[in-house]
Design an enzyme around this catalytic site. Structure first.
Site, short mmCIF file in Angstrom:
data_model
loop_
_atom_site.label_atom_id
_atom_site.label_comp_id
_atom_site.label_asym_id
_atom_site.label_seq_id
_atom_site.Cartn_x
_atom_site.Cartn_y
_atom_site.Cartn_z
N HIS A 141 0.78 -1.30 0.19
CA HIS A 141 0.21 0.22 0.04
C HIS A 141 0.91 1.43 -0.01
O HIS A 141 1.92 1.20 0.81
CB HIS A 141 -1.00 -0.06 1.06
CG HIS A 141 -0.27 0.16 2.64
ND1 HIS A 141 -0.19 1.30 3.09
CD2 HIS A 141 -0.22 -0.54 3.53
CE1 HIS A 141 0.28 1.06 4.29
NE2 HIS A 141 0.33 -0.23 4.58
N GLU A 172 -5.03 2.09 2.74
CA GLU A 172 -4.92 0.81 3.56
C GLU A 172 -5.31 1.27 4.99
O GLU A 172 -5.99 0.67 5.60
CB GLU A 172 -3.75 0.01 3.29
CG GLU A 172 -3.65 -1.37 3.93
CD GLU A 172 -3.26 -1.16 5.71
OE1 GLU A 172 -3.49 -2.24 6.25
OE2 GLU A 172 -2.73 -0.25 5.90
#
Lengths: 445, 445
Positions: free
Chosen positions: A264, A309
């Site tokens: 991420h 995320e």
């Protein structure tokens, strides 16, 4: 300069006949070079922030320059939460300031702050077992310590106080909640991270204090149970646009079969997100480049750099929704999101027939000091969203002993990455990804 | 409970026939108990601040309760400098915030802050050798790293950038100065400490950034030498009253002969001053109590808890001035002000004849792992002020390997003190102080 090349670099060179064809020659330390760029030139990249947008721009440009066949972004709407000032003071009897940070998603206090006495609990469970009369009108303090191990196995046991503490405290009439940082260092940094509210339950401000400050508050309460504290913090929240960044090395034989390797791109705002998850981003970027340098893979390697995320897998869910029809073609997925520690175990979540192939991968990983693992792999937070859709996953398990010393604090910076260990990660990822992308095996079976 | 008493504690009890006569029984861990109180109940105690006043109150009360024969305070006027907000931003090309703190004594910026490009030097000496044209209109950045050793010997070589950097930068027309923290940790804490201005030279704002932030700024400048930064910080300064706190165990035979053991009660504002110098304060307090428990000393033991050491030995100079006539009766002085690390060497600054007595002390210290040292002892910062007046001094040298990981940062908190090592300090101090206070030797000779 050949003399100074490490052994494995020479091996890599021998294994990479297509080196000269790469758009930009990959150096042995490509992943480190990339994470140096990301953390220095972009720095913090909180979802929805200008830093987030800049990281998308950096990743897009960089993936193109690295010779990926396709590079694109996919937009999604995300909450953009921001912290303002945050201050926690012991009002009486021992006036002093404690180091704190707002938890992600928390509301702020009124401009005057919240002043109250404190009720301390040793865990979320202890709070949940408390009576309204113990808690109402007070500030709840959850003082649960976290210990270290290689798997970071204690995080899940402690983080509930952060994610659900505000709801449970509000149910009992608390004015605010302050938790001991979910971290393993005695450095005076407060650990942020996502917290949540529940429909129908009052929203109260939620913050974390550093471990030494939690110990200090506990000592103060032991000396003076009626101690008063004052919390004053500002936060804001609005909707914003963010993006997943996606890039492919197109498969030579079965381009529709997707081998997804992810990480991420967003980070918390306090540090530069070197360990969480700059390292992962740059490991998977470098991996795809190095695999293609060996030989164009038979299956397509898709690098997915997820947005937001940290705010609750927002980008991962957007990806799963957008690619719903295509998920059956995702033959494999794996994510790097646990820092930059040495990989020590390889786990899969494959069908039974495919386990012999997993064993072959394991054999190739063994010289890197990686032991065979289990068939119950998590896959990584963003990638785990694909599991209910039947996507086979694997995890190259990293040594996370020190991960929670830095995770989600201002101290998550480039100097915490050991370039040699990062390179061991890349080597393992190259082995796994290359074998998976050049195989005929159906990992679902 | 006897079963759980450590060996040395039993020894202490055997050596202390007058234990029951003490106003408050001294526990084996008295020093730790005291430093827990000081850092928890008072916390930060910046000279001139309410915390400083509270520490004077705490010390006075505590010294009385510990059974000292006389306890008093001596007032002095001191500058009371305070930090407000401080923010350093990379404006371009890589916008992000760096962790910084104002240096003690620095002026603030205008409300709008100072924005300029940066000129980096590797040391104060390099800055001093620079030309006006390199520096004028810019913000100077001194990026000198500090390494560790047991004596902290590198501090003196690096701290010049902090103390004199603003003057040297201003001479060349700089708008402000930012230095790499004078510290040895890669934790993201900025290290404060006293800086000075010079009559006739423009005053410019001076701040420190943490070690990882200094590395970040250096990387940014390597990528973009024209990078612009913006410093915005507030500080204030006024005169205030502070106090030295003094307490005596009166000598039974030669009460006019003063054995001074000291430490400084003030601390910087960022941490709770556990290592600097809460530990020292509590070591010397406990020492006097434990020595008297052995037997009333022949000479008077005077504990001096100096005010405002950090701001430039203000309390020490006030003490020397007030006691000028009495300094000839100061037969010995020593200070504890280098944290709470294990004592490993004993140094003196005695007359030649007294060196045989120093050797006797050394012999008694040897079982604690303390080696013989030299006759060129510093004595400690506050006590060093007495040396020009001929006062003999000694130093129980502490292991300072990790001291500058914490010193002058928010991370100087109680958890950084190892109670066992602190107790080794107390044992050494008790041996030295008891021998000196019960001797007939003239250490000047």
């Amino acid at each position: 300069m050949r003399k100074s090349l490490p052994k494995w670099a020479i091996c890599t060179l021998l294994l990479t006949p297509s080196l000269l064809l790469a758009a930009e020659p990959a150096t042995p330390q490509l992943a480190y070079q990339l994470v140096e760029e990301l953390t220095t030139e972009v720095g913090p990249r909180l979802a929805g922030s200008p830093g987030d947008a800049k990281s998308v721009e950096w990743a897009t440009k960089r993936l193109k320059s690295l010779g990926f066949d396709k590079v694109w972004t996919e937009e999604f709407i995300t909450p953009f939460w921001q912290r303002g000032h945050a201050r926690l003071e012991i009002v009486s009897p021992f006036p002093q300031s404690l180091v704190l940070t707002a938890l992600g998603g928390s509301i702020g206090t009124s401009a005057d702050g919240v002043e109250a006495s404190v009720v301390m609990f040793n865990s979320l469970e202890e709070l949940m077992a408390a009576k309204q009369s113990q808690v109402a009108g007070k500030i709840v303090f959850i003082n649960k310590a976290m210990t270290k191990d290689r798997q970071g196995s204690q995080y899940g046991k402690v983080v509930g106080g952060r994610s659900k503490g505000a709801v449970e405290a509000a149910k009992l009439g608390a004015k605010a909640i302050v938790i001991r940082s979910v971290g393993t260092s005695n450095n005076r940094f407060a650990h942020t991270g996502k917290m949540t509210y529940e429909e129908g339950i009052d929203k109260i401000p939620a913050a974390a204090i550093s471990v030494p400050d939690a110990q200090q508050l506990a000592r103060i309460l032991a000396k003076s149970p009626d101690a008063k504290i004052k919390l004053n913090m500002q936060t804001s929240s609005e909707d914003a646009i963010s993006h997943n960044v996606i890039a492919e090395m197109t498969g030579s034989q079965r381009p529709n079969e997707i081998v997804l390797i992810g990480a991420h791109l967003d980070s918390w705002d306090q540090g530069t997100g070197a360990l969480d998850d700059g390292a992962g981003v740059c490991i998977v970027m470098a991996t795809a480049v190095l695999v293609k340098q060996q030989a164009k893979p038979k299956r397509t390697i898709r690098v997915v750099l997820y947005g937001n995320e940290e705010g609750g897998l927002v980008g991962a869910r957007a990806y799963a929704a957008k690619h719903a029809q295509e998920l059956k073609n995702h033959v494999f997925a794996s994510e790097s999101d646990f820092g930059a520690g040495k990989i020590w175990q390889f786990d899969t979540k494959f069908g039974t027939k495919a386990l012999s192939f997993a064993a072959e991968i394991q054999k190739k990983l063994a010289p890197l000091g990686i032991q065979p693992g289990n068939n119950d792999a998590f896959g990584g937070p963003d990638v785990s969203v694909l599991k209910p859709f039947g996507v086979p996953v694997a995890s190259l398990e990293q040594d996370g002993t020190d991960y929670f010393d830095f995770h989600h604090t201002p101290n998550d910076t480039l100097d915490k990455i050991d370039p040699k260990t990062l390179e061991q990660n890349v080597q393992a990822w190259v082995i796994m990804t290359s074998m998976v992308a050049n195989s005929d095996t159906d990992f679902r079976q």
